[in-house]
Design a protein around this motif. Structure first.
Motif, PDB file in Angstrom:
ATOM      1  N   PRO A   9      76.526  12.050  50.906  1.00 45.46           N
ATOM      2  CA  PRO A   9      76.105  13.193  50.806  1.00 45.46           C
ATOM      3  C   PRO A   9      76.800  14.522  50.803  1.00 45.46           C
ATOM      4  O   PRO A   9      77.305  15.326  50.236  1.00 45.46           O
ATOM      5  N   ILE A  10      76.178  14.629  52.341  1.00 46.10           N
ATOM      6  CA  ILE A  10      76.257  15.613  52.641  1.00 46.10           C
ATOM      7  C   ILE A  10      78.128  15.556  53.330  1.00 46.10           C
ATOM      8  O   ILE A  10      78.331  17.287  52.492  1.00 46.10           O
ATOM      9  N   GLN A  11      79.080  14.959  52.879  1.00 46.39           N
ATOM     10  CA  GLN A  11      80.199  14.826  53.207  1.00 46.39           C
ATOM     11  C   GLN A  11      80.960  15.750  52.094  1.00 46.39           C
ATOM     12  O   GLN A  11      81.919  16.106  51.412  1.00 46.39           O
ATOM     13  N   GLU A  12      80.016  14.524  50.775  1.00 45.19           N
ATOM     14  CA  GLU A  12      80.873  14.783  49.986  1.00 45.19           C
ATOM     15  C   GLU A  12      80.839  15.842  49.418  1.00 45.19           C
ATOM     16  O   GLU A  12      81.766  17.246  48.525  1.00 45.19           O
ATOM     17  N   SER A  13      79.547  16.761  49.553  1.00 41.71           N
ATOM     18  CA  SER A  13      79.014  17.885  49.036  1.00 41.71           C
ATOM     19  C   SER A  13      79.836  19.765  50.341  1.00 41.71           C
ATOM     20  O   SER A  13      80.024  21.130  49.217  1.00 41.71           O
ATOM     21  N   GLY A  14      80.793  18.892  50.893  1.00 39.76           N
ATOM     22  CA  GLY A  14      81.715  20.127  52.050  1.00 39.76           C
ATOM     23  C   GLY A  14      81.152  20.889  52.854  1.00 39.76           C
ATOM     24  O   GLY A  14      81.277  21.732  52.702  1.00 39.76           O
TER      25      GLY A  14
END
Length: 286
Positions: free
Chosen positions: A158-163
């Motif tokens: 989710p950290i990656q998906e948040s940008g």
């Protein structure tokens, strides 16, 4: 600059796993086990207030896992990340940067939380940049079987998906004198690939956040290596280099996992590097 200890919670782990091949009759002297062979551990993180930046180093297990999951780790005590931040007048929305020493669940689980209706996940620090390094990210997102249970996708993806995930530049050797976050970093590979050990210059001292290179005071002797380390024969020379530098330069070692000793110094003796002094965070950081 100001530094604050952030106590995110306490837990327990099997003492044998924490000390590998070292017999219980030895490690039990420094890290006494309960009737289930479990030893006390902390998830003590560090907050750096530096100008307009508020940098949180690691963030504990978080609270989104199941009751069954947490049952494996015998949580104890009353600490929490939010209460600890509030003690110093901060809120998680104030955090500008989250530095993750590595992505094992007990170091990064607080990075991500449930959304309001528990239908999915969201980053727990909505205004922060998250920092790891590319080598460790690859290691964590394509985990080996030994570490797969420690690299939980819901803590990481989710950290990656948040940008909001950013990668720190790796140095040519194993030490970066100055990183994108303005402190030095020692990169080690024995515990896991490219774990990062921050070295922070503070009031004429060097404060070192030890992460899992030195989990507790009981792990100072070189052969006392955790069973969790992926490359234990590499941990020993890395720890030797680190502890000798700590003794020579009088580093103050901030212990993330020692529930009963917060900050220590070490010294060289005839038996190798050993414990010198023990301090509270208040004595050194205030």
């Amino acid at each position: 600059m100001k530094l604050y200890p952030i106590e995110t919670g306490n837990f327990k782990l099997d003492g044998g796993a924490m000390f590998g091949v070292v017999p219980k009759t030895i490690w039990n002297k420094t890290n006494p086990a309960d009737e289930n062979n479990l030893i006390d551990l902390a998830a003590r993180c560090l907050l750096i207030e530096d100008g307009n930046r508020l940098i949180l180093i690691d963030n504990g297990m978080g609270n989104k896992q199941s009751e069954k999951f947490f049952g494996y780790y015998s949580l104890w005590g009353t600490h929490s990340l939010d209460k600890s931040l509030a003690k110093y007048g901060f809120h998680r929305d104030d955090i500008t940067d989250v530095f993750l020493s590595h992505l094992h669940f007990d170091h990064c689980g607080g990075s991500v939380q449930w959304n309001k209706d528990k239908t999915g996940y969201e980053v727990a620090f909505k205004n922060a940049k998250y920092w790891t390094n590319e080598n460790h990210w690859e290691w964590a997102t394509k985990p080996n079987l030994r570490e797969k249970a420690s690299f939980l996708p819901e803590n990481i993806l989710p950290i990656q998906e948040s940008g909001q995930m950013h990668f720190l530049q790796l140095p040519e050797g194993d030490f970066a004198e100055k990183s994108e976050l303005d402190f030095g970093i020692f990169f080690v590979n024995g515990h896991t690939e490219k774990m990062m050990i921050p070295h922070i210059k503070y009031k004429g001292k060097t404060i070192v956040f030890c992460a899992d290179l030195l989990p507790t005071v009981g792990h100072i002797p070189l052969p006392y290596v955790m069973g969790y380390d992926t490359r234990p024969l590499l941990t020993m020379p890395e720890k030797s280099k680190f502890l000798n530098a700590a003794a020579e330069n009088n580093y103050y070692l901030f212990l993330e996992h020692d529930a009963h000793n917060q900050i220590i110094t070490v010294e060289k003796t005839e038996r190798g590097v050993r414990l010198k002094d023990v301090f509270t965070c208040e004595e050194i950081l205030s």
